[in-house]
Design a protein around this motif. Structure first.
Motif, short mmCIF file in Angstrom:
data_model
loop_
_atom_site.label_atom_id
_atom_site.label_comp_id
_atom_site.label_asym_id
_atom_site.label_seq_id
_atom_site.Cartn_x
_atom_site.Cartn_y
_atom_site.Cartn_z
N HIS A 140 19.17 -17.29 92.30
CA HIS A 140 17.92 -17.82 92.81
C HIS A 140 18.03 -19.32 93.04
O HIS A 140 18.54 -20.06 92.19
N GLY A 141 17.56 -19.75 94.18
CA GLY A 141 17.58 -21.17 94.48
C GLY A 141 16.63 -21.51 95.61
O GLY A 141 16.13 -20.62 96.30
N GLU A 142 16.37 -22.78 95.78
CA GLU A 142 15.45 -23.20 96.85
C GLU A 142 15.87 -24.54 97.42
O GLU A 142 16.67 -25.28 96.82
N ILE A 143 15.32 -24.84 98.58
CA ILE A 143 15.65 -26.05 99.33
C ILE A 143 14.38 -26.84 99.58
O ILE A 143 13.53 -26.44 100.38
N THR A 144 14.21 -27.93 98.85
CA THR A 144 13.08 -28.83 99.05
C THR A 144 13.62 -30.25 99.13
O THR A 144 13.96 -30.85 98.11
N PRO A 145 13.76 -30.80 100.34
CA PRO A 145 14.42 -32.10 100.51
C PRO A 145 13.80 -33.26 99.73
O PRO A 145 14.48 -34.23 99.43
N CYS A 146 12.50 -33.16 99.41
CA CYS A 146 11.85 -34.25 98.67
C CYS A 146 12.33 -34.34 97.23
O CYS A 146 12.07 -35.35 96.56
N TYR A 147 13.01 -33.32 96.71
CA TYR A 147 13.42 -33.33 95.31
C TYR A 147 14.38 -34.48 94.99
O TYR A 147 14.49 -34.89 93.84
N VAL A 148 15.10 -34.97 95.98
CA VAL A 148 16.06 -36.04 95.68
C VAL A 148 15.37 -37.25 95.06
O VAL A 148 15.98 -37.97 94.27
N VAL A 149 14.11 -37.48 95.39
CA VAL A 149 13.41 -38.65 94.88
C VAL A 149 12.55 -38.34 93.65
O VAL A 149 11.71 -39.14 93.26
N LEU A 150 12.78 -37.18 93.04
CA LEU A 150 12.05 -36.87 91.81
C LEU A 150 12.32 -37.93 90.75
O LEU A 150 13.43 -38.46 90.65
N PRO A 151 11.33 -38.24 89.90
CA PRO A 151 11.55 -39.24 88.86
C PRO A 151 12.50 -38.71 87.78
O PRO A 151 12.62 -37.50 87.59
N PRO A 152 13.18 -39.60 87.09
CA PRO A 152 14.14 -39.18 86.05
C PRO A 152 13.55 -38.23 85.01
O PRO A 152 14.24 -37.34 84.54
N VAL A 153 12.28 -38.41 84.65
CA VAL A 153 11.69 -37.54 83.63
C VAL A 153 11.61 -36.10 84.11
O VAL A 153 11.80 -35.16 83.32
N THR A 154 11.36 -35.89 85.40
CA THR A 154 11.32 -34.53 85.94
C THR A 154 12.71 -33.94 86.04
O THR A 154 12.93 -32.76 85.75
N ILE A 155 13.68 -34.75 86.45
CA ILE A 155 15.07 -34.29 86.52
C ILE A 155 15.56 -33.88 85.13
O ILE A 155 16.24 -32.86 84.96
N ALA A 156 15.17 -34.64 84.11
CA ALA A 156 15.55 -34.31 82.73
C ALA A 156 14.96 -32.96 82.32
O ALA A 156 15.62 -32.16 81.64
N GLU A 157 13.72 -32.70 82.73
CA GLU A 157 13.09 -31.42 82.38
C GLU A 157 13.78 -30.26 83.10
O GLU A 157 13.98 -29.18 82.53
N ILE A 158 14.15 -30.46 84.36
CA ILE A 158 14.88 -29.43 85.09
C ILE A 158 16.19 -29.11 84.37
O ILE A 158 16.57 -27.94 84.21
N HIS A 159 16.87 -30.15 83.90
CA HIS A 159 18.13 -29.94 83.19
C HIS A 159 17.92 -29.21 81.87
O HIS A 159 18.72 -28.35 81.49
#
Length: 379
Positions: free
Chosen positions: A134-153
């Motif tokens: 499962h995966g998705e393509i949302t080009p705006c994700y590159v500019v997600l803030p570090p706190v959101t990237i940490a939660e994804i991880h």
């Protein structure tokens, strides 16, 4: 009346009308205004480490950008791979930036996925040998803030990341043309029509504008109708300046995910070797080499080379009479504007090329020649 005033007048007519109950009950999928504060950030503790239930949904990959870099084409092609499961109804889900408050169950429902096979086994890397990825393509994700990237991880530590990098001037110009087109549909600057096709159904609804009003908006949403100063101002806006700074935002992802989990793709390869790009990406996100090879070989050549949602096809656009899309030719007709854009974006290009070298890539994007034109002042 100038373009901004004309749009404001049309918006006032729409906003003054009472929305129908059915419309009020529909959650908007439109990009929030850039000034909107997205805090607090997403948090899903039930998906962290040992809290995650066996057999629960696993996100395998995200394509995080770049905007206007062939991601709609990529979504269309990857949907044809039997091993991959992408969102069913539209390309850009925007869960991690706009819609996380809807809950993770809502996110899972966006994907086309059968029940997990009883024969599926989790590998050491978190993969499932007989399940769909499962995966998705949302080009705006590159500019997600570090706190959101940490939660994804924390939720998906084995996630694979894909980023397609396009020439910065071409990308910014294409994005600004798309934005100009969307303004004629009722969106504010910095807002974009959502979905794989940039559907106008995401624009605000309300009473129809007069024929004269609509004609004037269409005329003024033509790229040729706007002065260089309009594009230079938009280029410096948060919307476009952030999306042009590839390196800064990608480093936020590299802070959480190992280099081996992140694949950077040269946009030019989509034109020169589209099957090779698809095979490389499929393998990166977890499809076996033989299965990936078989997937790309089965694709129709005409479909593989068909550009999707492109706002830069001059002959096609002019033949259709679409005044809101244009080709790179119209930028070539503005040599000073192009040079000013190059001067402004040159530092971003240099930073990204340094990142590419650091991560072991042999290709680069254009850094542009210094022609003596001073960069535009940052607003």
């Amino acid at each position: 009346m100038d373009f901004s005033s004309l749009l404001a007048s049309a918006a006032a007519c729409r906003d003054g009308a009472s929305a129908s109950p059915a419309r009020n009950n529909q959650a908007s999928r439109k990009r929030p205004h850039p000034g909107a504060n997205a805090k607090p950030s997403p948090s899903f503790p039930s998906l962290h480490g040992r809290n995650k239930r066996e057999g629960s949904f696993e996100l395998s990959f995200l394509c995080i950008g770049a905007q206007k870099a062939g991601t709609t084409w990529l979504h269309t092609q990857l949907q044809k791979c039997p091993r991959l499961s992408l969102p069913k109804e539209q390309k850009e889900v925007h869960f991690w930036d706009w819609h996380w408050k809807r809950g993770f169950d809502w996110y899972v429902r966006q994907f086309d996925h059968p029940p997990r096979s009883s024969n599926a086994k989790n590998g050491d890397d978190g993969s499932q040998s007989h399940s769909r990825l499962h995966g998705e393509i949302t080009p705006c994700y590159v500019v997600l803030p570090p706190v959101t990237i940490a939660e994804i991880h924390r939720c998906f530590p084995h996630l694979k990341i894909v980023f397609v990098a396009r020439d910065l001037v071409d990308r910014a110009w294409s994005a600004m043309i798309m934005e100009l087109r969307d303004q004629s549909k009722g969106l504010n600057p910095g807002e974009f029509a959502d979905g794989a096709g940039g559907s106008s159904k995401k624009a605000r609804k309300g009473p129809e504008m007069s024929v004269a009003q609509r004609r004037r908006i269409q005329q003024q949403s033509s790229p040729e109708s706007q002065p260089d100063s309009y594009y230079l101002e938009r280029l410096q806006s948060e919307t476009h300046s952030q999306r042009s700074d590839y390196a800064t935002h990608l480093r936020n992802w590299y802070e959480r995910f190992p280099t081996s989990a992140v694949l950077l793709v040269d946009y030019r390869e989509i034109e020169s070797d589209p099957r090779g790009v698809l095979q490389k990406i499929a393998i990166h996100v977890g499809v076996g080499e033989e299965e990936a090879k078989d997937f790309v070989e089965r694709l129709c050549d005409k479909e593989v080379r068909r550009r999707v949602n492109v706002a830069t096809n001059a002959k096609s656009d002019r033949a259709k009479g679409d005044a809101a899309t244009t080709s790179q030719h119209s930028l070539a007709e503005r040599p000073r504007l192009k040079k000013q854009m190059e001067a402004y974006l040159r530092p971003h290009a240099a930073k990204f090329n340094a990142l590419l070298e650091e991560k072991g890539y042999s290709w680069k994007i254009a850094e542009y020649e210094d022609c003596g034109i001073q960069p535009i002042a940052i607003l």
